[in-house]
Design a protein around this motif. Structure first.
Motif, mmCIF file in Angstrom:
data_model
loop_
_atom_site.group_PDB
_atom_site.id
_atom_site.type_symbol
_atom_site.label_atom_id
_atom_site.label_comp_id
_atom_site.label_asym_id
_atom_site.label_seq_id
_atom_site.Cartn_x
_atom_site.Cartn_y
_atom_site.Cartn_z
ATOM 1 N N LYS A 33 -26.523 16.138 7.363
ATOM 2 C CA LYS A 33 -27.804 15.435 7.230
ATOM 3 C C LYS A 33 -28.140 14.456 6.382
ATOM 4 O O LYS A 33 -28.790 13.592 6.590
ATOM 5 C CB LYS A 33 -28.843 16.707 7.301
ATOM 6 C CG LYS A 33 -29.093 17.528 5.909
ATOM 7 C CD LYS A 33 -30.116 18.472 6.270
ATOM 8 C CE LYS A 33 -30.091 19.385 4.966
ATOM 9 N NZ LYS A 33 -31.302 20.403 4.857
ATOM 10 N N ASP A 34 -27.461 14.616 5.098
ATOM 11 C CA ASP A 34 -27.673 13.802 3.998
ATOM 12 C C ASP A 34 -27.136 12.410 4.545
ATOM 13 O O ASP A 34 -27.548 11.124 4.106
ATOM 14 C CB ASP A 34 -27.080 14.128 2.778
ATOM 15 C CG ASP A 34 -27.854 15.376 2.053
ATOM 16 O OD1 ASP A 34 -28.831 15.509 2.450
ATOM 17 O OD2 ASP A 34 -27.153 15.992 1.336
ATOM 18 N N ASP A 35 -25.901 12.579 5.103
ATOM 19 C CA ASP A 35 -25.050 11.268 5.525
ATOM 20 C C ASP A 35 -25.957 10.496 6.563
ATOM 21 O O ASP A 35 -25.974 9.128 6.823
ATOM 22 C CB ASP A 35 -23.725 11.492 5.867
ATOM 23 C CG ASP A 35 -22.781 11.979 4.955
ATOM 24 O OD1 ASP A 35 -23.249 11.444 3.555
ATOM 25 O OD2 ASP A 35 -22.009 12.990 5.263
ATOM 26 N N VAL A 36 -26.564 11.304 7.535
ATOM 27 C CA VAL A 36 -27.385 10.712 8.555
ATOM 28 C C VAL A 36 -28.622 10.023 8.021
ATOM 29 O O VAL A 36 -28.939 9.092 8.428
ATOM 30 C CB VAL A 36 -27.577 12.223 9.615
ATOM 31 C CG1 VAL A 36 -28.814 11.176 10.475
ATOM 32 C CG2 VAL A 36 -26.570 12.370 10.313
ATOM 33 N N GLU A 37 -29.200 10.710 7.048
ATOM 34 C CA GLU A 37 -30.359 10.073 6.453
ATOM 35 C C GLU A 37 -30.095 8.856 5.750
ATOM 36 O O GLU A 37 -30.679 7.668 5.810
ATOM 37 C CB GLU A 37 -30.948 10.995 5.511
ATOM 38 C CG GLU A 37 -32.082 10.429 4.709
ATOM 39 C CD GLU A 37 -33.455 10.293 5.872
ATOM 40 O OE1 GLU A 37 -34.268 9.110 5.570
ATOM 41 O OE2 GLU A 37 -33.648 10.765 7.045
ATOM 42 N N LYS A 40 -29.450 5.940 8.282
ATOM 43 C CA LYS A 40 -30.650 5.763 8.838
ATOM 44 C C LYS A 40 -31.326 4.571 7.992
ATOM 45 O O LYS A 40 -31.649 3.625 8.229
ATOM 46 C CB LYS A 40 -31.589 6.891 9.051
ATOM 47 C CG LYS A 40 -32.901 6.405 9.780
ATOM 48 C CD LYS A 40 -33.856 7.494 9.988
ATOM 49 C CE LYS A 40 -35.050 7.199 10.787
ATOM 50 N NZ LYS A 40 -35.906 6.004 10.352
ATOM 51 N N GLN A 41 -31.465 4.904 6.383
ATOM 52 C CA GLN A 41 -31.830 4.225 5.497
ATOM 53 C C GLN A 41 -31.300 2.930 5.411
ATOM 54 O O GLN A 41 -31.926 1.784 5.294
ATOM 55 C CB GLN A 41 -32.068 4.908 4.139
ATOM 56 C CG GLN A 41 -32.836 6.113 4.147
ATOM 57 C CD GLN A 41 -32.836 6.886 2.563
ATOM 58 O OE1 GLN A 41 -32.027 6.342 1.849
ATOM 59 N NE2 GLN A 41 -33.593 8.025 2.720
ATOM 60 N N GLN A 50 -26.968 1.068 13.443
ATOM 61 C CA GLN A 50 -26.183 2.349 12.832
ATOM 62 C C GLN A 50 -24.864 2.363 13.214
ATOM 63 O O GLN A 50 -23.705 2.412 12.287
ATOM 64 C CB GLN A 50 -26.606 3.599 13.185
ATOM 65 C CG GLN A 50 -27.888 3.900 12.329
ATOM 66 C CD GLN A 50 -28.998 4.933 12.801
ATOM 67 O OE1 GLN A 50 -28.024 5.985 13.108
ATOM 68 N NE2 GLN A 50 -30.120 5.294 12.663
#
Length: 66
Positions: A33-37, A40-41, A50
């Motif tokens: 989830k940290d990588d996904v966030e 996205k950022q 993306q």
């Protein structure tokens, strides 16, 4: 104006043909989830899609490009 045909293509069929013409392959995988966030950022900040960011990151890690 669209062509009149006996059996028109569905949107899914049109998209599939377009993807094949453009060399697009669907890929599904899980990410932390940290990588996904972060993805996205970065996408929001740079305005780069993306999928394009992932492609650029892969190319940056490719030894042929180092």
């Amino acid at each position: 104006m669209p062509k009149i045909v006996a059996k028109p293509k569905t949107r899914a069929e049109i998209q599939k043909a377009s993807d094949e013409r453009n060399g697009i392959v669907k890929k599904t995988f899980s990410m932390h989830k940290d990588d996904v966030e972060l993805l996205k950022q970065l996408s929001d900040k740079t305005g780069i899609a993306q999928a394009r960011l992932i492609g650029l990151a892969l190319k940056a890690l490719d030894p042929k490009n180092l």
